[in-house]
Design an enzyme around this catalytic site. Sequence first.
Site, PDB file in Angstrom:
ATOM      1  CB  CYS A  87      -0.972  -0.043   1.172  1.00  0.00           C
ATOM      2  SG  CYS A  87      -2.380   1.087   0.978  1.00  0.00           S
TER       3      CYS A  87
ATOM      4  CG  HIS B 171      -3.688  -3.823   3.196  1.00  0.00           C
ATOM      5  ND1 HIS B 171      -2.659  -3.299   3.944  1.00  0.00           N
ATOM      6  CD2 HIS B 171      -4.364  -2.767   2.670  1.00  0.00           C
ATOM      7  CE1 HIS B 171      -2.716  -1.975   3.890  1.00  0.00           C
ATOM      8  NE2 HIS B 171      -3.734  -1.626   3.122  1.00  0.00           N
TER       9      HIS B 171
ATOM     10  CD  GLU C 122      -1.216  -6.229   5.394  1.00  0.00           C
ATOM     11  OE1 GLU C 122      -1.338  -5.022   5.671  1.00  0.00           O
ATOM     12  OE2 GLU C 122      -0.904  -6.643   4.258  1.00  0.00           O
TER      13      GLU C 122
END
EC number: 6.3.5.2
Length: 516
Positions: free
Chosen positions: A84, A172, A174
């Site tokens: 990001c 993202h 994660e």
Amino acid sequence: MTDIHNHKILILDFGSQYTQLIARRVREVGVFCEIFPHDIADDFIKDYHAKGIILSGGPESVYDSDVKAPEIVFELGVPVLGICYGMQTMVMQHGGEVKGADQSEFGKAIVNILKSSENIFSNLKTEQSVWMSHSDKVTQTGEHFEVIASSTNAPVAAVAHKSKPFYGVQFHPETTHTENGKQIIENFALNICKCDALWNIENIIENDIKEIKKQVGSDRVILGLSGGVDSSVVAAILHEAIGDQLTCIFVDTGLLRLNEGDQVMEVFAEHMDINVIRVNAKNRFLDALKGIGDPEEKRKIIGKLFVDIFDEEAAKIENAKWLAQGTIYSDVIESAGNSQSKAHVIKSHHNVGGLPKEMKLKLLEPLRELFKDEVRKLGLGLGLPYNMLYRHPFPGPGLGVRILGEIKKEYVETLQKADAIFTEELYKHNLYHDISQAFGVFLPVKSVGVVGDQRRYEYVIALRAVVSIDFMTATWANLPYDFLSIVSNRIVNEVKQVSRVVYDVTGKPPGTIEWE
């Protein structure tokens, strides 16, 4: 012995709410990593000897901010993954262009992978569901980067450097909402950075035991044992490492869950044969709290008295040199107090920064590198009961903040019984592990009820159950009405001091999870 820190990844934090998730995902694929502020000294980054570097997301706008990745990151010759904001600043620092998006993108999106050979998208299908959270976007990649994935609202959804192992994703990986995020992290850590998967529970236990023995030698260690996850795992790993050099002090405040004090002694003193001193301090706490109704005042009194009693008992232990604590990695990160950090500190932690200034004992923190999920897995590896390790969170002041207003012995006993029924039924109906936290709250108001032909005028119990990922936000648990009816009937019939049961349907925000 395997050096579990030999292959590691450095995460530079730009203030993203997801930064700790990045670290947890990297560790889940077997690689040690640590988080540091983005403006950490160049010499530190160089001397850290990371096999790879991850640049986190962040709340700032790249073109409005002078917050950039340190140039040394791109000079070390190690792989870099920008996520990001991390991708945006990396591209911008290499001659690309970032602008405000016409429309912010928050939520699920579909990206199309354009190139997947030997990069972060290896072994993934062309179309991927990912989690976006951005207001800016890369509009020009510059001469050094090429686009390797795109989406409708983010034509530059991922990039790769044309000659160096630098990668960036606008989404993202994660978060659990990115369906193959773990595979992307694994591709970066294992395939691109060439890390060996050394970070696992067996190696952590072996490493911790060796380090504890080396650090402590023949000294005696004191641990404040609460029965919570962190102190329980500390007790188990210390006992494994140094045996009877460990003495645990268990201060029974009388504000624990029903029979919890006996359960703690059964597990540690009887089953594991650990030296535990149990201090029955119920009356001292009740006396100190008499007439006190303010929640913050109750917390302070409970905290101070706990420390005072612990100190009294610790002073009786001869030749003690170390105080062990259950500090975990998230405590360390959130209590770092980094003035440049853009992440908001939600709360202060009792495990970090709260030690008495005059303390003469040295501090021992064997869980300092571990996240909570890793602590639980470590506990299982050391033989602690599953139900102890995966219990719902319990506040430090105990039932002291679940009894509204003044605390009395009668109120404590009433809440303990009602709370135990709620928990028992959650287990019985296989609901306990579907929710994040559940408990009873004692309301010091009376309500009219009828049992049989008898009129009753007794107290009210509120039931609270929430579902949450991080406990910063939460939704109330939509428990079945039939289940709530069973719990309510049992409490009213079995706990004579209760005539009414209510269920809390307030989310967080606007409410907090605990009532006080």
